[in-house]
Design a protein around this motif. Structure first.
Motif, PDB file in Angstrom:
ATOM      1  N   MET A  91       0.819  -1.209   0.000  1.00 14.83           N
ATOM      2  CA  MET A  91       0.000   0.000   0.000  1.00 14.83           C
ATOM      3  C   MET A  91       0.856   1.265   0.000  1.00 14.83           C
ATOM      4  SD  MET A  91      -3.169  -0.695  -0.222  1.00 14.83           S
ATOM      5  CE  MET A  91      -4.329  -2.035   0.019  1.00 14.83           C
ATOM      6  N   LEU A 101       2.525   1.675  -3.361  1.00 12.49           N
ATOM      7  CA  LEU A 101       1.641   2.189  -4.407  1.00 12.49           C
ATOM      8  C   LEU A 101       1.391   3.686  -4.227  1.00 12.49           C
ATOM      9  CD1 LEU A 101      -0.952  -0.687  -4.912  1.00 12.49           C
ATOM     10  CD2 LEU A 101       1.136  -0.170  -6.185  1.00 12.49           C
ATOM     11  N   TRP A 115      -6.523  -7.967   1.762  1.00 13.82           N
ATOM     12  CA  TRP A 115      -7.098  -7.304   0.579  1.00 13.82           C
ATOM     13  C   TRP A 115      -8.033  -8.227  -0.195  1.00 13.82           C
ATOM     14  CZ3 TRP A 115      -8.085  -2.581   0.221  1.00 13.82           C
ATOM     15  CH2 TRP A 115      -8.151  -1.879  -0.990  1.00 13.82           C
ATOM     16  N   GLN A 164      -7.600 -10.980  -1.526  1.00 13.96           N
ATOM     17  CA  GLN A 164      -7.412 -12.412  -1.243  1.00 13.96           C
ATOM     18  C   GLN A 164      -8.485 -12.938  -0.286  1.00 13.96           C
ATOM     19  OE1 GLN A 164      -3.388 -12.261   0.305  1.00 13.96           O
ATOM     20  NE2 GLN A 164      -2.769 -11.011  -1.450  1.00 13.96           N
TER      21      GLN A 164
END
Ligand SMILES: Cc1cn([C@H]2C[C@H](O)[C@@H](COP(=O)(O)OP(=O)(O)O[C@H]3O[C@H](CO)[C@@H](O)[C@H](O)[C@H]3O)O2)c(=O)[nH]c1=O
Ligand SMILES: C[C@@H](CO)CCNc1ncnc2nc[nH]c12
Length: 450
Positions: free
Chosen positions: A75, A78, A371, A373
């Motif tokens: 995170m 990103l 997330w 998954q």
């Protein structure tokens, strides 16, 4: 394959994660076969290997990431790279457009839904943009409502409610929510908002998914984002992901599998970003060893927190593991899953791994890290019933039991049968006349008319 150029060039810009690079390069292949020329703009960090794709043009841009930023988790990575890459990307794209030849028009940009600045950049350069989403559509559909779900107060979840489904987000259970949001909480909101808003402004949304897996979610996606939706996956049925591997695959996996009995091996891999603690690592090791089942285990260097690779294993444990198993740093995953000796997959349920497993008909043991998954694993265990969910219990007894049930017991056989049915349906989708096959056709025509 016979290749006729159609005089159009598509620019691709993957997010620099293995799970996003693979689908983007598979999409590149699909479009190239249909006559489009391909330019891939990519960051320096996790740069794809240009030499593995001689048919495409690769352009690298700087990303200004430091080593510590790279190690800070997906995170933050990103967030940082979205700040750093905007202006180099704009410069690069502008240059490509300026230098493009009369004979070869640049028709559109296709980039990952996780890039926040690309819609504005492409609008300012009057270039249409399509979005590639590498999550299940059901997960992406929840982006607009995730902030609300977080504030609804389902967290912390009491024991009695843990297994209730989240009303706004079935089949996710309330106990999954803390790992969907991780430690980010409200910091996620602006990110989610930007992704939704820029996707709505785009010229279309591409999923590596198919109607056979999520027809309703795909319809809903079109309603939520109000753009044409193309579900053209699973991509690796056309082109293997292995050519876009960022790491060197251990090729000794295949000869090792050749020596094993049919459907006897449990393949263990948690993908390219999930990390585990040393305690969890040792529990998995003991669980696998005690199961007495042969296993092939990918331990990515650095994925066990505080360790370089597998040093936390004692010598005794290493030698008992070696009796039945093999540990590698990176595997040719698709070949492993397709091998006749592979009978099960202990996975973190990244969307690529989940699809690859379905395409090869390998039933799963679910150990999601966070997330999307969390949602993928619910579909695998609760909806499609093609796997066993560990419910986060990384304990040797639980792992041993799950491996035994999946590989040896009658419940495992039922799971395998259902897996076979789903595999066959998904296979049909990518063949001539199938829904994904047709979507590729529609997508190619859509791009021609942009
Ligand atoms: C560990 C390992 C992985 N692979 C390949 C298999 C898959 O194509 C790819 C990993 O992609 P995924 O299974 O989606 O997992 P991961 O790397 O975690 O992917 C990220 O991106 C995915 C797609 O957005 C998300 O669904 C995940 O939650 C996210 O973490 O790398 C190998 O070929 N060999 C390996 O040894
Ligand atoms: C919760 C971590 C694993 O511990 C995966 C997050 N993975 C991801 N998070 C956000 N965007 C992504 N785009 C691709 N993968 C992504």
């Amino acid at each position: 394959m016979e290749e006729k150029r159609n005089g159009l060039r598509v620019i691709l810009f993957p997010l620099p994660l293995q799970g996003c690079i693979n689908p983007m390069l598979q999409l590149a292949n699909i479009l190239h076969v249909r006559g489009f020329s391909i330019t891939v703009i990519h960051t320096r960090f996790n740069a794809p290997k240009a030499s593995s794709h001689p048919l495409f043009t690769f352009l690298q841009i700087p990303d200004g990431l430091s080593e510590t930023e790279i190690q800070d988790g997906v995170m933050s990575l990103l967030a940082q790279i979205n700040l750093n890459a905007e202006s180099p990307f704009r410069d690069c794209l502008r240059k490509v457009l300026l230098e493009s030849k009369e004979s070869e028009r640049v028709t559109c940009l296709i980039d990952d839904c996780g890039w926040l600045f690309t819609q504005s950049v492409s609008e300012s350069l009057k270039l249409p943009r399509l979005v590639l989403c590498t999550f299940k559509a059901t997960f992406f559909n929840a982006y607009p409502s995730l902030p609300l779900i977080r504030t609804k107060g389902y967290l912390p979840v009491s024991d009695s409610e843990a297994e209730d489904s989240v009303p706004e987000f079935p089949p996710l259970q309330k106990r999954d929510l803390s790992k969907v949001f991780g430690e980010f909480g409200e910091k996620l909101d602006p990110f989610l908002h930007a992704v939704v808003e820029t996707t709505i402004r785009s010229s279309g949304l591409i999923y590596m998914s198919c109607e056979e897996l999520e027809k309703d979610s795909l319809t809903l996606s079109n309603e939520i984002f109000k753009v044409p939706v193309f579900a053209i996956g699973p991509f690796h049925s056309y082109f293997s992901a292995s050519s876009s591997s960022l790491f060197t695959q251990d090729e000794t996996c295949i000869p090792w599998l050749d020596d094993q009995e049919d459907k006897s091996v449990i393949y263990v891999s948690l993908g390219s970003v999930v990390n585990i603690t040393e305690t969890e690592f040792l529990e998995i090791a003991c669980g696998l060893s005690n199961s007495k089942q042969p296993f092939l285990w990918v331990v990515r260097p650095g994925s066990v927190l505080g360790a370089k690779w597998i040093e936390p294993l004692s010598e005794g444990l290493v030698s008992s593991l070696e009796e039945k198993g093999k540990i590698v740093k990176w595997a040719p995953q698709q070949e492993v899953l397709a091998h006749r000796a592979t009978g099960g997959f202990l996975t973190h349920n990244g969307w690529n791994s989940t699809l690859e497993s379905i395409c090869e008909g390998v039933p799963m043991i679910c150990l999601p890290g966070g997330w999307d998954q969390m949602l993928n694993s619910r579909f695998v265990s609760d909806i499609w019933k093609i796997g066993i969910h560990l419910e986060g219990r990384i304990e040797k007894k639980e792992i041993e039991k799950a491996v035994r049930v999946l590989m040896e017991e009658s419940e495992g056989n039922k799971i395998r049968e259902r897996m076979k049915v789903l595999k066959d349906e998904v296979e049909k989708s990518v063949k001539q006349g199938g829904s994904s096959f047709q979507s590729i056709e529609t997508l190619a025509n859509h791009i021609l008319l942009l």
